[in-house]
Scaffold this active site. Structure first.
Site, short mmCIF file in Angstrom:
data_model
loop_
_atom_site.label_atom_id
_atom_site.label_comp_id
_atom_site.label_asym_id
_atom_site.label_seq_id
_atom_site.Cartn_x
_atom_site.Cartn_y
_atom_site.Cartn_z
N LYS A 91 -4.62 2.55 -3.14
CA LYS A 91 -3.81 2.05 -2.03
C LYS A 91 -4.64 1.94 -0.75
O LYS A 91 -4.42 1.05 0.08
CB LYS A 91 -2.61 2.97 -1.82
CG LYS A 91 -1.59 2.93 -2.96
CD LYS A 91 -1.04 1.54 -3.20
CE LYS A 91 0.09 1.55 -4.22
NZ LYS A 91 0.66 0.19 -4.43
N SER B 97 0.86 -1.18 0.00
CA SER B 97 0.00 0.00 0.00
C SER B 97 0.90 1.24 0.00
O SER B 97 1.95 1.25 -0.65
CB SER B 97 -0.94 -0.04 1.21
OG SER B 97 -1.79 1.08 1.23
N SER B 98 0.53 2.27 0.73
CA SER B 98 1.31 3.51 0.74
C SER B 98 0.92 4.36 1.93
O SER B 98 -0.22 4.29 2.41
CB SER B 98 1.06 4.30 -0.55
OG SER B 98 1.59 5.61 -0.46
N TYR C 99 -4.24 6.90 -7.30
CA TYR C 99 -3.25 6.07 -6.60
C TYR C 99 -3.61 5.95 -5.12
O TYR C 99 -3.60 4.85 -4.55
CB TYR C 99 -1.88 6.70 -6.79
CG TYR C 99 -0.75 6.05 -6.03
CD1 TYR C 99 -0.06 4.97 -6.56
CD2 TYR C 99 -0.33 6.54 -4.79
CE1 TYR C 99 1.00 4.38 -5.89
CE2 TYR C 99 0.72 5.96 -4.11
CZ TYR C 99 1.39 4.89 -4.66
OH TYR C 99 2.44 4.30 -3.98
#
Length: 244
Positions: free
Chosen positions: A156, A138-139, A152
């Site tokens: 994520k 993920s982020s 994005y």
């Protein structure tokens, strides 16, 4: 040397994916090295795996294509009848502002960053060995948002929800976790000027931008026996940039 386990790492031609593939090979895994466009990078990753004494199979696949996950799953299944780990690292980051992001770009990002990991996992479920580990990359953006990259970030964040749900659905046979990297020295930050890079490092409590190997070490933990009682967790690898 103990018998090898098998792992698939998507987006393994460079950056975090390459570092993860090499680390898992060091840990005793044979690796399916997935890539889309960077064939040379995938070959370099595979060569490092072979040098570590493990088997490497290079698998090409466009995960933005609706048939991509099926094609990758078939190639991986042919190479490895049993998988002990899947690391979903492949990603696409469109940095445009939300107002400038057209529907095609939005869909392409979600296709690679969220839909492909789900579809690929579903197709490979019959191949998972007992005690297998799934790791979604993920982020930090999923936790704290971003001033760009809305598709994005949404994707994520979706991976976090998928992680927590699959951890429940697939237990006790399979563990499912995620890592959420912060500022990592990959292609995403390649456009930084020296001034911007210095500012990023100053923002991080640990005082530096992370390396792909920093993330690979955490993924290694999640794929190994020391995390046998860890599932449904998101481990943040960000030097203290975001503390949940």
């Amino acid at each position: 040397m103990p018998p090898a386990r098998a792992a698939l790492v998507t987006g393994a031609s460079k950056g975090i994916g390459a570092a993860v593939a090499k680390r898992l090979a060091h840990d005793g895994f044979d690796i399916a090295v997935h890539y889309n466009t960077d064939a040379a990078g995938a070959k370099r990753t595979a060569a490092a795996i072979v040098k570590a004494g493990r088997r490497a199979v290079v698998v090409k696949g466009d995960l933005a294509d609706p048939d991509g996950p099926k094609q990758v799953a078939e190639a991986v299944s042919e190479a490895f009848p049993r998988l002990h780990a899947i690391v979903h690292n492949a990603g696409f980051y469109d940095r445009r502002a939300f107002a400038d992001l057209d529907e095609a770009a939005w869909r392409a990002t979600l296709a690679v960053d969220l839909e492909a990991p789900a579809h690929l996992t579903r197709r490979l479920l019959p191949r998972l060995a007992d005690g297998a580990s799934l790791v979604f990359v993920s982020s930090i953006a999923a936790a704290r948002g971003s001033t760009h990259g809305s598709a994005y970030t949404a994707a994520k964040a979706g991976l976090v929800g998928l992680t927590r749900t699959l951890a429940r659905e697939l237990a006790p046979r399979t563990r499912v976790n995620a890592v959420a990297p912060g500022f990592i020295d990959t292609a995403i930050l390649a456009g930084d000027s020296p001034t911007k890079r210095k500012a990023r490092a100053a923002e991080v409590p640990l005082g530096r931008v992370g390396s792909p190997e920093d993330v690979a070490g955490v993924v290694s933990f999640l794929c190994g026996p020391d995390s046998a009682y860890v599932t449904g967790t998101v481990l943040h690898v960000n030097g203290g940039l975001w503390i949940g």
